[in-house]
Design a protein around this motif. Structure first.
Motif, short mmCIF file in Angstrom:
data_model
loop_
_atom_site.label_atom_id
_atom_site.label_comp_id
_atom_site.label_asym_id
_atom_site.label_seq_id
_atom_site.Cartn_x
_atom_site.Cartn_y
_atom_site.Cartn_z
N GLY A 1 -0.08 4.41 -1.85
CA GLY A 1 -0.46 5.83 -1.08
C GLY A 1 -1.90 6.19 -0.72
N CYS A 2 -2.76 5.75 -1.67
CA CYS A 2 -4.15 6.24 -1.47
C CYS A 2 -5.19 4.73 -1.76
N MET A 3 -5.94 4.61 -0.89
CA MET A 3 -6.89 3.58 -0.91
C MET A 3 -8.13 4.09 -0.56
N ALA A 4 -9.32 3.26 -0.97
CA ALA A 4 -10.56 3.87 -0.54
C ALA A 4 -11.68 2.70 -0.54
N VAL B 1 -16.98 5.81 0.46
CA VAL B 1 -17.40 5.71 1.90
C VAL B 1 -16.25 6.32 2.54
N ALA B 2 -15.01 5.95 2.30
CA ALA B 2 -13.78 6.44 2.93
C ALA B 2 -12.62 6.33 2.11
N ASN B 3 -11.38 7.27 2.21
CA ASN B 3 -10.28 7.03 1.91
C ASN B 3 -9.44 7.17 2.92
N ILE B 4 -8.05 6.23 2.74
CA ILE B 4 -7.10 6.34 3.82
C ILE B 4 -5.71 6.55 2.96
N ASP B 5 -4.81 7.05 3.56
CA ASP B 5 -3.60 6.99 2.73
C ASP B 5 -2.58 6.41 3.54
N SER B 6 -1.40 6.20 3.03
CA SER B 6 -0.39 5.42 3.65
C SER B 6 0.22 5.81 4.81
N ASP B 7 -0.43 7.14 5.20
CA ASP B 7 0.25 7.47 6.58
C ASP B 7 -0.95 7.24 7.74
N GLY B 8 -1.96 6.69 7.10
CA GLY B 8 -2.93 6.45 8.07
C GLY B 8 -4.12 7.24 8.12
N ASP B 9 -3.78 8.54 7.60
CA ASP B 9 -4.95 9.48 7.55
C ASP B 9 -6.25 9.23 6.65
N ILE C 1 0.80 -1.11 0.04
CA ILE C 1 0.06 0.02 -0.09
C ILE C 1 0.86 1.22 -0.03
N ASN C 2 2.06 1.06 0.39
CA ASN C 2 2.92 2.19 0.77
C ASN C 2 3.38 2.78 -0.72
N TYR D 1 -16.74 -2.41 -2.06
CA TYR D 1 -15.74 -2.42 -2.88
C TYR D 1 -14.21 -1.76 -2.34
N CYS D 2 -13.18 -2.14 -2.49
CA CYS D 2 -12.07 -1.60 -2.23
C CYS D 2 -11.50 -1.22 -3.47
N ALA D 3 -10.52 0.11 -3.46
CA ALA D 3 -10.17 0.83 -4.92
C ALA D 3 -8.75 1.24 -4.44
N ALA D 4 -8.00 1.24 -5.30
CA ALA D 4 -6.52 1.84 -5.14
C ALA D 4 -6.23 2.75 -6.26
#
Length: 132
Positions: free
Chosen positions: A32-35, A48-56, A28-29, A93-96
């Motif tokens: 950088g960005c997953m959703a 629904v949500a996003n998360i970056d590789s810093d965990g934000d 994931i690093n 669904y997971c997205a990247a």
């Protein structure tokens, strides 16, 4: 491109909880960005949500305070869902973004990165059904 596999869906009653997982075929690093998105029958795909590789992370208003997205390890993220409502029934669904552009440009945790077109890689989805 990256392969994504979701799991953890199921049927629960209103007020129940579920945890979804998404496993990626690359770190994931490096992206950088997953959703997480969801799509109810007959409706458009909904962010629904996003998360970056810093965990934000950022969340849609409809799930804020009830859902939590997190990075479990280098290749897996989860979506913890609490206080589920009938309206949460959907395929999830997971997205990247394999390019890494959303993260490097600072967009991942902004409203600019909540549309499905921002993400080139998608899993096949896992069904969540909430009944009253």
């Amino acid at each position: 491109q990256v392969d994504l596999v979701e799991s953890g869906g199921g049927s629960v009653q209103v007020g129940g909880s579920l945890t979804l997982s998404c496993v990626a075929s690359k770190h994931i690093n490096s992206m950088g960005c997953m959703a997480w998105f969801r799509q109810a029958a007959g409706k458009d795909r909904e962010w629904v949500a996003n998360i970056d590789s810093d965990g934000d992370a950022i969340y849609a208003d409809s799930v804020k305070g009830r859902f939590t997205v997190s990075l479990d390890n280098a290749v897996r993220l989860t979506l913890q869902m609490f206080s589920l409502e009938v309206e949460d029934t959907a395929m999830y669904y997971c997205a990247a973004d394999p390019s890494g552009h959303l993260f490097s440009g600072g967009y991942c945790t902004t409203d600019m990165a909540t549309g499905p077109r921002n993400f080139a890689s998608w899993g096949r989805g896992t069904q969540v059904t909430v009944s009253s």
